[in-house]
Motif scaffolding. Structure first.
Motif, PDB file in Angstrom:
ATOM      1  N   TRP A 147       0.147   7.844  -8.537  1.00  7.94           N
ATOM      2  CA  TRP A 147      -0.137   6.425  -8.329  1.00  7.94           C
ATOM      3  C   TRP A 147      -0.546   6.209  -6.886  1.00  7.94           C
ATOM      4  O   TRP A 147       0.003   6.837  -5.971  1.00  7.94           O
ATOM      5  CB  TRP A 147       1.101   5.592  -8.655  1.00  7.94           C
ATOM      6  N   SER A 148      -1.532   5.332  -6.682  1.00  9.92           N
ATOM      7  CA  SER A 148      -1.923   5.003  -5.309  1.00  9.92           C
ATOM      8  C   SER A 148      -2.427   3.570  -5.257  1.00  9.92           C
ATOM      9  O   SER A 148      -3.019   3.061  -6.216  1.00  9.92           O
ATOM     10  CB  SER A 148      -3.014   5.954  -4.804  1.00  9.92           C
ATOM     11  N   HIS A 149      -2.148   2.919  -4.145  1.00  7.68           N
ATOM     12  CA  HIS A 149      -2.631   1.563  -3.893  1.00  7.68           C
ATOM     13  C   HIS A 149      -3.136   1.551  -2.450  1.00  7.68           C
ATOM     14  O   HIS A 149      -2.341   1.660  -1.508  1.00  7.68           O
ATOM     15  CB  HIS A 149      -1.506   0.546  -4.087  1.00  7.68           C
ATOM     16  N   THR A 151      -6.234   0.168  -6.931  1.00 10.05           N
ATOM     17  CA  THR A 151      -5.031   0.768  -7.499  1.00 10.05           C
ATOM     18  C   THR A 151      -5.428   1.768  -8.580  1.00 10.05           C
ATOM     19  O   THR A 151      -6.211   1.443  -9.474  1.00 10.05           O
ATOM     20  CB  THR A 151      -4.111  -0.298  -8.111  1.00 10.05           C
ATOM     21  N   LEU A 169       0.842  -1.190   0.000  1.00  2.31           N
ATOM     22  CA  LEU A 169       0.000   0.000   0.000  1.00  2.31           C
ATOM     23  C   LEU A 169       0.882   1.246   0.000  1.00  2.31           C
ATOM     24  O   LEU A 169       1.960   1.264   0.595  1.00  2.31           O
ATOM     25  CB  LEU A 169      -0.909   0.009   1.233  1.00  2.31           C
ATOM     26  N   ARG A 192      -7.749   2.398 -13.485  1.00  3.79           N
ATOM     27  CA  ARG A 192      -8.166   2.052 -12.120  1.00  3.79           C
ATOM     28  C   ARG A 192      -8.471   0.562 -12.044  1.00  3.79           C
ATOM     29  O   ARG A 192      -9.133   0.002 -12.914  1.00  3.79           O
ATOM     30  CB  ARG A 192      -9.419   2.846 -11.733  1.00  3.79           C
ATOM     31  N   ASN A 244       1.438   5.517  -2.020  1.00  4.13           N
ATOM     32  CA  ASN A 244       1.084   6.470  -3.059  1.00  4.13           C
ATOM     33  C   ASN A 244       2.327   7.239  -3.478  1.00  4.13           C
ATOM     34  O   ASN A 244       3.323   7.300  -2.737  1.00  4.13           O
ATOM     35  CB  ASN A 244      -0.032   7.410  -2.579  1.00  4.13           C
ATOM     36  N   PRO A 282      -8.592  -4.006  -2.277  1.00  3.40           N
ATOM     37  CA  PRO A 282      -7.498  -3.187  -2.793  1.00  3.40           C
ATOM     38  C   PRO A 282      -7.929  -2.411  -4.036  1.00  3.40           C
ATOM     39  O   PRO A 282      -8.598  -2.953  -4.921  1.00  3.40           O
ATOM     40  CB  PRO A 282      -6.416  -4.212  -3.134  1.00  3.40           C
TER      41      PRO A 282
END
Length: 271
Positions: free
Chosen positions: A72-74, A84, A41, A112, A43, A82
């Protein structure tokens, strides 16, 4: 120390030459944050403005990038799934025509993914979805645009959804992919046959191509004017024939019949 004699005497001495590349930017910022628990996790963001890359003393070799924006983010959503997300914009890469003949180049990407995507060939365990909101790569001579929206349900091996692919000046794109080694020239006959099946017309008549991809629930994948099964059979037949010592056996689809009112012009083979 013993000096080499004979033919080795004529071996030229190789002297490494290092070229200094001067890189400047009016603005350069980045931020990266990852969780420390191994979950993946996190960003990240990237901002670049007015990037200029010039080999020292060679201004004609300068490449500029006006602006780069990336994110970017997870993370986990409210139900613990989750998610992404990522996007990137490059506008624009420019250089002298003799350096990059098809500049300016712009790129836009926005996608996404939610849930764990199923492994290829195995039924999905949980719902998941993938959206390619935007993919756009444009150059002076060509352009590629794509969107996609697919979802997988538990027990299904293949996702359900739709996608669109548009390629402007396909012969130029294929030539460049071959030039840079992305595609192997040995596969050209097979690739040509696949493109003809998808477009539904001879390769020599294709300049731009728009491909609609879809799979309804419990249905088959359609890819342009063909289906996944037809294209898979084409590839399999070609490879089996190659392994047996023959050439790729590809058969182009019949040319569409023209109505008496249709006016045609012959521009010759392209690509």
């Amino acid at each position: 120390e013993e000096q080499a004699a004979g033919a080795e005497d004529q071996t030229p001495t190789v002297v490494p030459v290092y070229q200094t590349l001067i890189v400047t930017s009016a603005k350069a910022e980045s931020f990266v944050q990852f969780a420390q628990d191994g979950s993946g996790l996190g960003n990240a963001t990237l901002t670049l403005d007015g990037v200029r890359m010039m080999p020292e003393g060679i201004p004609e070799g300068t490449v500029t990038i006006g602006q780069v924006r990336g994110r970017w983010s997870h993370a986990l959503n409210e139900t613990g799934e989750p998610v992404t997300e990522g996007n990137l914009t490059v506008n624009a890469i420019e250089a002298a025509p003799e350096l990059i003949a098809y500049a300016p180049i712009t790129l836009t990407f926005d996608a996404r993914q939610q849930g764990q995507m199923p492994r290829p060939g195995l039924p999905a365990q949980k719902p998941s979805s993938y959206q390619l909101k935007t993919f756009s790569l444009k150059a002076k001579n060509a352009a590629i645009d794509a969107t996609a929206d697919f979802a997988s349900q538990p027990g299904e091996t293949l996702p359900v959804g739709t996608a669109k692919l548009s390629v402007k000046n396909l012969p130029f794109v294929m030539k460049e992919l071959n030039h840079f080694g992305v595609l192997d020239a040995a596969d050209d006959p097979l690739l040509t046959a696949i493109i003809e099946r998808v477009a539904g017309k001879p390769y020599a008549d294709i300049t731009d191509v728009d491909v609609a991809i879809a799979r309804p629930k419990n249905g088959a994948f359609t890819i342009g004017k063909s289906t996944f099964e037809e294209l898979f059979a084409l590839v399999l037949t070609s490879k089996i024939n190659e392994l047996s010592g023959g050439n790729a056996d590809v058969i182009a689809p019949p040319q569409p019949r023209l109505s008496p009112e249709t006016i045609t012009e012959d521009y010759g083979a392209q690509g």
